[in-house]
Write an enzyme that holds these catalytic residues in place. Structure first.
Site, short mmCIF file in Angstrom:
data_model
loop_
_atom_site.label_atom_id
_atom_site.label_comp_id
_atom_site.label_asym_id
_atom_site.label_seq_id
_atom_site.Cartn_x
_atom_site.Cartn_y
_atom_site.Cartn_z
N LYS A 110 1.02 -1.11 0.02
CA LYS A 110 0.03 -0.11 -0.02
C LYS A 110 0.86 1.29 -0.07
CE LYS A 110 -3.80 1.93 2.74
NZ LYS A 110 -4.45 1.72 3.89
N SER A 190 -9.55 1.70 3.44
CA SER A 190 -8.75 2.33 2.51
C SER A 190 -7.80 1.79 1.60
CB SER A 190 -7.79 3.51 3.54
OG SER A 190 -6.95 3.01 4.08
N SER A 214 -9.98 -0.62 7.57
CA SER A 214 -9.21 -0.44 6.32
C SER A 214 -8.43 -1.84 5.48
CB SER A 214 -8.37 0.74 6.41
OG SER A 214 -9.24 1.92 6.59
#
Length: 508
Positions: A110, A190, A214
């Site tokens: 990420k 996210s 997330s």
């Protein structure tokens, strides 16, 4: 290969009946393995025999990113050094000096996890200049374990902590990530790009981060596995923060075995997972959350029936204190974000603190192309400092009630774990409306710092729904083992079909 620790686990899993892949599949192209279903133990067995190299595996994933990612926009950039990393792993395999289960395994990160040689942006143009200059601790552990850093994934900008009504999976750097199952649906956030990339088989494993939901919500909504570790087991150093009191990175994969083996590396231990046993004698509390709609509840009913048929006792529960947790969590996060983002920005080129970041967004039109709001930034700037007694009382109450909500429920019903729906069916992506994501199941474990794991549970039409399992503090290994057993019974994983649409949202 040294047969100790996690390597011994690889040998046991590969030789036994716990293989989750499909050895008879013809595979993707000339690789000879089915990237959708192959597991790390199977890959390591092939590399040990010499029938597969990390270079071949890495090249296959890079080709899938090139050909498939334009549909979903999950990967921001690939690492130019990926093939060199794979070649170094191949040399270790030939010498018999393999570093562990992730040696030669392609991993996506990420893009809020610092990498010394690749940009780390948190999705924001404010950080799109020079790379941070040093790796996050977790990246160092992955490199030391021989993993191939394949590239960086898109995310909800600033990990979904910017606007009051954001659109998950959108960032100014990467645009909008799409759900691979239905392309006009949202991937949740996210860790949107990490989950969508795994669903599309663009890497073997990926790293996400979570403050509340997330990791697990994107995992559930994209039909993959996500593990939010107990707070403190994975280093936060070098990860763009929201709150040190809740933030953690964690592993994501298409199956629990790969997730657990990756967690062992992130944690810095040789093994953090026991092979899954059966569910006989296990007691699981089912928190139904009817607010997510009757279709999701039907998936939970079917999952409970399968777990019961496998010998588990499933009892219905409602963890207490949820309304109060909902009242307190957001105000506490505002104060913590101001403190923690100021400290992080001071280490990077660009805006030096939250006030400068707000001004950057105001004067940068590209930061406003999906939504212009930065209400959370502005509220955080005005929030009381973390030295304020009112804030400190709020965080203390949060910690107490969140832990009690899980501990008391486990104790009252003599449970091994609590289960709940991870997510509703994916909503349509709409910049003007924002997300439709009131999903309370992740909050107790996230606020308490306890572990949670989402595994595929079923689908509402084409759209995946996850089963979220949570347990007490530092029970990660036990929870992962139970998740693997549940995964085996539910058999809910399936490949996406990249449909353009399926009509209106199943829930409002």
């Amino acid at each position: 290969m040294r047969r100790t620790g996690a390597n011994a686990l690889i040998a046991a899993l590969t030789a036994g009946s716990l293989m989750l892949g499909n050895p008879g599949a013809t595979g993707h192209g000339a690789l000879g393995v089915d990237l959708d279903t192959v597991t790390i133990p199977e890959l390591q067995a092939r590399m040990s025999r010499g029938s597969l190299t990390s270079s071949e595996l890495t090249a296959a994933y890079l080709e899938r990113i090139r050909t498939i990612d334009p549909k979903i926009k999950a990967v921001l950039r690939t690492d130019p050094a990926a093939m060199a990393q794979a070649a170094a792993s191949d040399a270790r395999h030939r010498r018999g000096t393999v570093l562990g289960p992730l040696d030669g395994i392609p991993v996506l990160l990420k893009d809020n996890v610092n990498t010394r040689d690749l940009p780390t942006t948190a999705g924001s143009l404010a950080l799109a200049g020079s790379p941070p200059g040093s790796d996050a601790v977790l990246v160092t552990r992955l490199r030391d374990a021989g993993a191939v850093i394949l590239g960086k994934t898109n995310l909800s900008e600033w990990a979904n902590f910017r606007a009051g009504k954001p659109t998950s999976g959108w960032s100014a750097v990467g645009g909008q990530t799409r759900n691979p199952f239905v392309l006009d649906r949202n991937p949740c956030g996210s860790s949107s790009g990490s989950a969508a990339a795994l669903a599309a088989s663009l890497a073997q494993v990926a790293i996400g981060t979570e403050t509340d939901g997330s990791i697990v919500c994107p995992a559930g909504m994209n039909g993959v596995v996500g593990h939010k570790p107990s707070l403190g087991l994975v280093s936060q150093s070098g990860v763009v923060p929201i709150s040190a009191e809740q933030d953690t990175a964690g592993p994501m994969a298409r199956n629990v075995i790969d997730t657990a083996l990756t967690f062992a590396v992130l944690q810095g231990e040789e093994s953090a997972f026991s092979p899954p046993g059966d569910l006989r004698g296990k007691r699981i509390g089912l928190w139904r959350l009817p607010s997510l709609g009757p279709d999701v509840d039907a998936v939970m009913t079917a999952a409970a029936q399968r777990l019961t048929a496998a010998g588990a006792a499933v009892v219905e529960v409602t963890p207490p204190y949820q309304a109060r947790l909902g009242e307190l969590e957001f105000p506490a996060l505002l104060s913590e974000f101001h403190r923690d983002i100021d400290a992080y920005l001071a280490t990077r080129q660009g805006p030096r603190d939250l006030a400068e970041l707000i001004e950057f967004n105001r004067r940068t039109p590209a930061e406003q192309t999906c939504f212009a709001g930065q209400e959370l930034f502005e509220q955080a700037l005005a929030a009381p400092p973390t030295t304020d007694p009112q804030y400190q009382a709020m965080r203390a109450e949060l910690a107490d009630l969140s832990r009690r909500s899980i501990d008391e429920t486990l104790a009252e019903h003599a449970l091994d774990a609590i289960a709940a729906p991870t997510n509703p069916p994916a909503w349509t992506t709409d910049c003007e409306r924002g997300d439709n994501d009131v999903i309370p199941s992740s909050t107790p474990a996230a606020v308490a710092g306890y572990p949670s794991v989402s595994v595929p549970a079923g689908s509402v039409g084409e759209l995946p729904v996850g089963l979220l399992l949570m347990a007490g503090d530092r029970q990660d290994a036990e929870l992962l083992s139970m998740a693997a057993a549940a995964e085996r019974e539910l058999k809910a994983w399936r490949a996406p079909r990249y449909l353009p649409t399926v009509g209106p949202d199943p829930i409002g």
